[in-house]
Motif scaffolding. Sequence first.
Motif, mmCIF file in Angstrom:
data_model
loop_
_atom_site.group_PDB
_atom_site.id
_atom_site.type_symbol
_atom_site.label_atom_id
_atom_site.label_comp_id
_atom_site.label_asym_id
_atom_site.label_seq_id
_atom_site.Cartn_x
_atom_site.Cartn_y
_atom_site.Cartn_z
ATOM 1 N N ASP A 1 0.786 -1.125 0.056
ATOM 2 C CA ASP A 1 -0.009 -0.020 -0.074
ATOM 3 C C ASP A 1 0.942 1.318 -0.084
ATOM 4 O O ASP A 1 1.817 1.172 0.196
ATOM 5 C CB ASP A 1 -1.038 0.168 1.215
ATOM 6 N N LEU B 1 -1.072 -3.849 -3.437
ATOM 7 C CA LEU B 1 -2.237 -3.185 -3.031
ATOM 8 C C LEU B 1 -2.902 -4.174 -2.372
ATOM 9 O O LEU B 1 -3.337 -5.237 -2.845
ATOM 10 C CB LEU B 1 -2.915 -2.113 -4.147
ATOM 11 N N THR B 2 -3.854 -3.760 -1.388
ATOM 12 C CA THR B 2 -4.764 -4.363 -0.560
ATOM 13 C C THR B 2 -6.106 -3.965 -1.350
ATOM 14 O O THR B 2 -6.965 -4.937 -1.451
ATOM 15 C CB THR B 2 -4.542 -4.187 0.890
ATOM 16 N N HIS B 3 -6.436 -2.842 -0.985
ATOM 17 C CA HIS B 3 -7.636 -2.119 -1.528
ATOM 18 C C HIS B 3 -7.648 -0.667 -1.714
ATOM 19 O O HIS B 3 -6.486 -0.017 -1.515
ATOM 20 C CB HIS B 3 -8.699 -2.380 -0.525
ATOM 21 N N ALA B 4 -8.624 -0.040 -2.330
ATOM 22 C CA ALA B 4 -8.608 1.303 -2.812
ATOM 23 C C ALA B 4 -8.985 2.568 -1.577
ATOM 24 O O ALA B 4 -9.175 3.541 -2.127
ATOM 25 C CB ALA B 4 -9.058 1.490 -4.214
ATOM 26 N N VAL C 1 -4.279 4.255 -0.600
ATOM 27 C CA VAL C 1 -3.627 4.543 -1.856
ATOM 28 C C VAL C 1 -3.428 6.295 -2.347
ATOM 29 O O VAL C 1 -2.913 6.309 -3.282
ATOM 30 C CB VAL C 1 -4.426 3.969 -2.823
ATOM 31 N N GLY D 1 -3.091 -5.175 -8.090
ATOM 32 C CA GLY D 1 -4.202 -4.767 -6.939
ATOM 33 C C GLY D 1 -5.339 -5.587 -8.033
ATOM 34 O O GLY D 1 -5.105 -6.127 -9.045
ATOM 35 N N ASP D 2 -6.690 -5.714 -7.114
ATOM 36 C CA ASP D 2 -7.772 -6.591 -7.829
ATOM 37 C C ASP D 2 -8.623 -5.531 -8.687
ATOM 38 O O ASP D 2 -8.244 -4.320 -8.672
ATOM 39 C CB ASP D 2 -8.446 -7.305 -7.036
ATOM 40 N N THR E 1 -9.935 -2.254 -7.074
ATOM 41 C CA THR E 1 -9.056 -1.592 -6.899
ATOM 42 C C THR E 1 -8.723 -0.638 -8.311
ATOM 43 O O THR E 1 -8.545 0.603 -8.020
ATOM 44 C CB THR E 1 -7.734 -2.105 -6.131
ATOM 45 N N TRP E 2 -8.677 -1.488 -9.237
ATOM 46 C CA TRP E 2 -8.151 -0.616 -10.387
ATOM 47 C C TRP E 2 -9.239 0.293 -10.990
ATOM 48 O O TRP E 2 -8.825 1.679 -11.501
ATOM 49 C CB TRP E 2 -7.551 -1.525 -11.511
#
Length: 273
Positions: free
Chosen positions: A60, A82-85, A90, A111-112, A115-116
Amino acid sequence: MSTAPAKFTLLGTGTSSGVPVIGCDCVTCRSDDPRDRRLRCGALLEFTCGSGERRAVLFDVPPDHREQSLRIGLARCDGILLTHAHVDHVFGLDEVRRYNAIMRRPIPVYGDEPTWEQLERVYSHILFRDRNVNASFVADLVPHRVRHGDTVDLHGLRATAFTLWHGKLPILGWRIEGPSHDPLFPLAYCTDVNRIPEESRPHLQGVRTLVLDMLRPRPHDTHFTCEQAIAAAREIGADRTVFVHMTHDIRHAEFDPRLPVGMRLGFDGLTLP
Ligand SMILES: [Zn+2]
Ligand SMILES: [Zn+2]
Ligand SMILES: [Zn+2]
């Protein structure tokens, strides 16, 4: 070739508001114990890759990243997991342009899909730079979309993304496999979680270093309480567990000594091993 062991550093250990909290005069926020000053959550893994180059991978990039980087004199970044947005994880992404400038190479970011989607909205000036009115100094990132369960290669380290529930949002936990002689590995980074689903348990098996969310004593919809975090850590059974993402309800000197053996509170700047 250098054989320096890997080093893991907690760059920030606070909840989304940070600690001290703006305008708060509680005992933790007024504390002069540096361990009670928590920037937003992020971490750094430094290791030597097969070619002998010392690498730096971030977990992150919180809004405090610039300050965190300056504190330890970080001058490179070879990848970002990244874990999440959420904002507290971020909103430091702009800052990594300095590593691009120093290293003269783009940075791979993992990232997943959700997230993107968020990052494309917030960071269109980075991710769609050709649309910028003026050509400006923005970060140079290589986006990698990972699915839950995917394993990616990070300069010889294997990083596996697995699902953690953060309220109603599935986010990514990361399991890092390194050389088996290094007591740091396997390492699991599990921030912002209030439920670990059954299918993610195998990814936590045999973990020697566990970084785990522990928000506060009172219940919360999207984070582990102290009691829940300790119970989850017990079940996972890592050699050592370090808790992160704490609110000002937790004062380090009072709370840390009461934790079970093998568990401790993280603090900004804590390095492992
Ligand atoms: Zn968070
Ligand atoms: Zn406070
Ligand atoms: Zn979050």
